[in-house]
Design a protein around this motif. Sequence first.
Motif, PDB file in Angstrom:
ATOM      1  N   LEU A 221       0.855  -1.182   0.000  1.00 36.32           N
ATOM      2  CA  LEU A 221       0.000   0.000   0.000  1.00 36.32           C
ATOM      3  C   LEU A 221       0.892   1.233   0.000  1.00 36.32           C
ATOM      4  O   LEU A 221       1.756   1.386   0.874  1.00 36.32           O
ATOM      5  CB  LEU A 221      -0.912  -0.001   1.229  1.00 36.32           C
ATOM      6  N   GLU A 222       0.673   2.110  -0.970  1.00 34.92           N
ATOM      7  CA  GLU A 222       1.524   3.279  -1.149  1.00 34.92           C
ATOM      8  C   GLU A 222       0.700   4.558  -0.998  1.00 34.92           C
ATOM      9  O   GLU A 222       0.464   5.288  -1.958  1.00 34.92           O
ATOM     10  CB  GLU A 222       2.198   3.225  -2.524  1.00 34.92           C
ATOM     11  N   PRO A 223       0.236   4.851   0.227  1.00 38.89           N
ATOM     12  CA  PRO A 223      -0.532   6.072   0.434  1.00 38.89           C
ATOM     13  C   PRO A 223       0.328   7.311   0.243  1.00 38.89           C
ATOM     14  O   PRO A 223       1.529   7.297   0.552  1.00 38.89           O
ATOM     15  CB  PRO A 223      -1.013   5.952   1.885  1.00 38.89           C
TER      16      PRO A 223
ATOM     17  N   ALA B 145       2.062  12.757  -5.441  1.00 38.68           N
ATOM     18  CA  ALA B 145       1.558  13.311  -4.187  1.00 38.68           C
ATOM     19  C   ALA B 145       0.349  14.224  -4.397  1.00 38.68           C
ATOM     20  O   ALA B 145      -0.498  14.343  -3.526  1.00 38.68           O
ATOM     21  CB  ALA B 145       2.663  14.086  -3.473  1.00 38.68           C
ATOM     22  N   GLY B 146       0.283  14.873  -5.546  1.00 40.07           N
ATOM     23  CA  GLY B 146      -0.829  15.780  -5.808  1.00 40.07           C
ATOM     24  C   GLY B 146      -1.797  15.290  -6.853  1.00 40.07           C
ATOM     25  O   GLY B 146      -2.687  16.031  -7.287  1.00 40.07           O
TER      26      GLY B 146
ATOM     27  N   ASP C 183      -8.177   6.712  -8.338  1.00 38.58           N
ATOM     28  CA  ASP C 183      -9.404   6.102  -7.807  1.00 38.58           C
ATOM     29  C   ASP C 183      -9.176   4.698  -7.254  1.00 38.58           C
ATOM     30  O   ASP C 183     -10.095   3.881  -7.211  1.00 38.58           O
ATOM     31  CB  ASP C 183     -10.492   6.081  -8.880  1.00 38.58           C
ATOM     32  N   THR C 184      -7.958   4.414  -6.788  1.00 41.80           N
ATOM     33  CA  THR C 184      -7.638   3.072  -6.300  1.00 41.80           C
ATOM     34  C   THR C 184      -8.535   2.649  -5.147  1.00 41.80           C
ATOM     35  O   THR C 184      -9.009   1.503  -5.104  1.00 41.80           O
ATOM     36  CB  THR C 184      -6.169   2.999  -5.862  1.00 41.80           C
ATOM     37  N   VAL C 185      -8.771   3.551  -4.199  1.00 45.63           N
ATOM     38  CA  VAL C 185      -9.612   3.200  -3.045  1.00 45.63           C
ATOM     39  C   VAL C 185     -10.985   2.742  -3.523  1.00 45.63           C
ATOM     40  O   VAL C 185     -11.492   1.697  -3.092  1.00 45.63           O
ATOM     41  CB  VAL C 185      -9.747   4.394  -2.080  1.00 45.63           C
ATOM     42  N   GLU C 186     -11.583   3.503  -4.417  1.00 40.15           N
ATOM     43  CA  GLU C 186     -12.914   3.149  -4.909  1.00 40.15           C
ATOM     44  C   GLU C 186     -12.899   1.809  -5.631  1.00 40.15           C
ATOM     45  O   GLU C 186     -13.815   0.989  -5.467  1.00 40.15           O
ATOM     46  CB  GLU C 186     -13.448   4.244  -5.824  1.00 40.15           C
TER      47      GLU C 186
ATOM     48  N   ASN D 221      -1.248   2.630  -5.191  1.00 43.67           N
ATOM     49  CA  ASN D 221      -1.121   4.045  -4.876  1.00 43.67           C
ATOM     50  C   ASN D 221      -2.466   4.512  -4.317  1.00 43.67           C
ATOM     51  O   ASN D 221      -3.507   4.331  -4.962  1.00 43.67           O
ATOM     52  CB  ASN D 221      -0.761   4.818  -6.148  1.00 43.67           C
ATOM     53  N   LEU D 222      -2.460   5.109  -3.126  1.00 40.57           N
ATOM     54  CA  LEU D 222      -3.707   5.472  -2.456  1.00 40.57           C
ATOM     55  C   LEU D 222      -3.767   6.980  -2.214  1.00 40.57           C
ATOM     56  O   LEU D 222      -2.845   7.563  -1.636  1.00 40.57           O
ATOM     57  CB  LEU D 222      -3.835   4.752  -1.115  1.00 40.57           C
ATOM     58  N   THR D 223      -4.859   7.606  -2.651  1.00 42.18           N
ATOM     59  CA  THR D 223      -5.083   9.026  -2.411  1.00 42.18           C
ATOM     60  C   THR D 223      -6.535   9.246  -2.004  1.00 42.18           C
ATOM     61  O   THR D 223      -7.374   8.355  -2.110  1.00 42.18           O
ATOM     62  CB  THR D 223      -4.819   9.882  -3.667  1.00 42.18           C
ATOM     63  N   GLY D 224      -6.801  10.464  -1.564  1.00 46.11           N
ATOM     64  CA  GLY D 224      -8.174  10.872  -1.346  1.00 46.11           C
ATOM     65  C   GLY D 224      -8.798  11.290  -2.664  1.00 46.11           C
ATOM     66  O   GLY D 224      -8.183  11.167  -3.734  1.00 46.11           O
ATOM     67  N   PRO D 225     -10.031  11.819  -2.628  1.00 49.55           N
ATOM     68  CA  PRO D 225     -10.754  12.142  -3.858  1.00 49.55           C
ATOM     69  C   PRO D 225     -10.460  13.532  -4.416  1.00 49.55           C
ATOM     70  O   PRO D 225     -11.006  13.906  -5.449  1.00 49.55           O
ATOM     71  CB  PRO D 225     -12.219  12.050  -3.420  1.00 49.55           C
ATOM     72  N   GLU D 226      -9.603  14.312  -3.732  1.00 51.95           N
ATOM     73  CA  GLU D 226      -9.293  15.661  -4.210  1.00 51.95           C
ATOM     74  C   GLU D 226      -7.906  16.065  -3.745  1.00 51.95           C
ATOM     75  O   GLU D 226      -7.400  15.574  -2.735  1.00 51.95           O
ATOM     76  CB  GLU D 226     -10.338  16.667  -3.683  1.00 51.95           C
TER      77      GLU D 226
END
Length: 276
Positions: A120-122, A239-240, A244-247, A177-182
Amino acid sequence: MTTLVTGATGNTGRHVVAELVRRGERVRALTRNPAAAVGRFPAAVELTAGTHTEPEGLDAALDGVSRLHITVTAGLAEVGPELVRRAVDAGVRRITVVWGGWVGPVEQAVADSGVEWTRLEPQEFMSNALTWVDSIRGEGIVREPYDIPSAVVHEADIGEVAAVALLDGGHAGRAYNLTGPESLTTRERLVILGKAIQRDIAFVPITRSQAIDRLTATGVSPADAEYVIGWYGDPPAAAGTVVDTVEKVVGRPARTFEQWAAEHAARFREDGVAAD
């Protein structure tokens, strides 16, 4: 089957435990001080003493464990490969690892372990905003050297992705790769936090040198402080960049920073009490 979660009381580990329990899994939570963790987890969670940075003392913790969750933290690079070896020898057959920002010795040892693994690469954690608690409560100010966009990710989403990868098939050999939605700048996050606590929060720029000095004053080594502040000064494109990996993994949109701010609002309020 039992899953061992290292760093179980940490920012991500506690969410991994919570999601595994929600899904009915048997969980063993590794923590330095089990007595202090009583009440923080459901009664069904087995608390066991130890730390993943001392793998030679984890034979009992690994006994009967088939799945393992590792969060790469300071001090693990040197001993992490030994932890992985001991885990595999003990019968672990599936591992998830939250990386330390790059593929280092621990991450490579997991990939070379011969068992099913998911990395997991947040990007930046939303909980990094908790470093602002004192200055927001005391002054209504946040001091940072940079104001750059960051696709911050909720720790609960990391925990849920980890649980899915540990329990479900189809995730072996993947690096997520894990990110938030924005993607939000510091100032944009402060606006959201301000709305959550019903208070204006000012952004005050400081120099790179001041930021490094502030970090070393907390006990961080000069080299690590240089690395952390340097990362913020020149972050990788990922990083920026919202993905959509989480979804895709959990089947719902990633949590927003607005949700995170609402959950933690009380910690940022002067009186420590959530607004009505």
